[in-house]
Motif scaffolding. Structure first.
Motif, short mmCIF file in Angstrom:
data_model
loop_
_atom_site.label_atom_id
_atom_site.label_comp_id
_atom_site.label_asym_id
_atom_site.label_seq_id
_atom_site.Cartn_x
_atom_site.Cartn_y
_atom_site.Cartn_z
N GLY A 99 0.84 -1.22 0.01
CA GLY A 99 -0.02 -0.17 -0.07
C GLY A 99 0.86 1.34 0.07
N SER A 102 2.68 2.96 -3.86
CA SER A 102 2.31 2.14 -4.86
C SER A 102 2.43 3.01 -6.33
N ASP A 214 -1.90 -4.52 9.77
CA ASP A 214 -1.87 -4.03 8.24
C ASP A 214 -2.77 -2.72 8.14
N HIS A 215 -2.68 -2.36 7.07
CA HIS A 215 -3.57 -0.93 6.77
C HIS A 215 -5.01 -1.49 6.38
N THR A 216 -4.90 -2.38 5.97
CA THR A 216 -6.47 -3.09 5.51
C THR A 216 -7.41 -3.24 6.89
N LEU A 235 -1.52 7.85 0.84
CA LEU A 235 -2.27 6.73 1.42
C LEU A 235 -3.71 7.20 1.18
N HIS A 238 -5.97 5.00 -1.37
CA HIS A 238 -6.39 3.85 -0.83
C HIS A 238 -7.65 4.02 -0.10
#
Length: 279
Positions: A99, A102, A214-216, A235, A238
């Protein structure tokens, strides 16, 4: 010092318990205790404070833990790089945080693929902090790191891009329409605590914020109104409609760097680095 002694000490220093360390090392506790005592005698320092109930690192022990990890990583990296150098075909392994950067990564891979003599690039997407470990232990040839989140000490680097940070809030939060916020204001959002990321040695720091990997996971918790986070502004790409961002001008700027071991003599790595700096 022998690598065996360093592994013993790291296990005890991370577990802070001789029994658990011995179990982790698949050995009996008495020889482990004797090995640590022998190491202390040889160095002429006390590494661990021992009581009937607890084990704690001394200042000297904290230094040796840091240095021992680096030394063991270097030994393992030497073996991995030697085996990979003998493997065919000779490609390049690039590690980067999933992420992050990217757009930059996509441009880099396209530009490098167009270079004469380009080799295959295997991209390894990592969790926070993992790409640095892969680079140091020889599982990656080059990595995209982000200061100040990642440590670049002992690595060669080239700065690629610097950006500011924003705080990510749930959409509709009363502060979502603010033109900017300070770090002090962010840290006092008791209804939206900052997340806690895993430490290198395992476990999480104490605090009110949720544990995230994680970022999710992080962005879902933010959308649910359970946390906020200060992240690089790139970011934003996303995020979903149920998120809002506010600039945080006094948060430290984030610099993406390309990093590689200083002893690398790979032409493919050198070409990839030149392409990145040109971009």
């Amino acid at each position: 010092m022998e690598t065996r002694e360093l592994r013993y000490f790291v296990a005890v220093a991370e577990e802070l318990h001789f029994g658990r360390a011995a179990q982790r090392l698949a050995m009996a506790q008495p020889p482990l205790s004797r090995a640590i005592q022998q190491l202390e005698r040889r160095l002429g320092v006390v590494l661990l404070h021992r009581t009937a109930r607890a084990v704690a690192l001394t200042e000297a022990g904290s230094v040796l833990l840091r240095e021992a990890r680096a030394a063991l990583d270097a030994v393992e990296a030497a073996g991995r790089r030697t085996r990979r150098a003998a493997a065919e075909p000779h490609g390049v392994v690039l590690a980067t945080k999933a992420g992050a950067s990217s757009e930059l990564l996509s441009k880099l891979l396209d530009a490098y693929a167009a270079e004469p003599g380009a080799v295959a690039v295997e991209v390894t997407l990592c969790g926070p902090g993992e790409q640095e470990r892969l680079l140091r232990d020889g599982r990656a040839d080059v990595a995209l790191l982000q200061r100040p989140f990642d440590t670049t000490a002992g690595l060669d680097t080239e700065d690629l891009h610097t950006e500011q940070q924003v705080v990510v809030l749930p959409a509709g939060h009363p502060l979502a329409d603010r033109p900017h916020m300070s770090m002090a204001e962010v840290t006092t959002l008791t209804d939206l605590p900052l997340p806690r990321w895993p430490r290198r040695g395992g476990g999480y720091q104490d605090g009110p914020g949720p544990q995230v990997r994680d970022h999710t996971q992080l962005f879902q918790l933010i959308a649910l109104g359970r946390a906020c986070a200060v992240v690089p502004e790139s970011l934003r790409a996303h995020l979903r409609d149920d998120h809002a961002t506010v600039p945080v001008p006094d948060a430290p700027a984030v610099t993406t760097v390309i990093a590689w071991p200083p002893h690398s003599r790979s032409k493919a790595v050198a070409d990839l680095i030149r392409t990145a700096t040109r971009l």
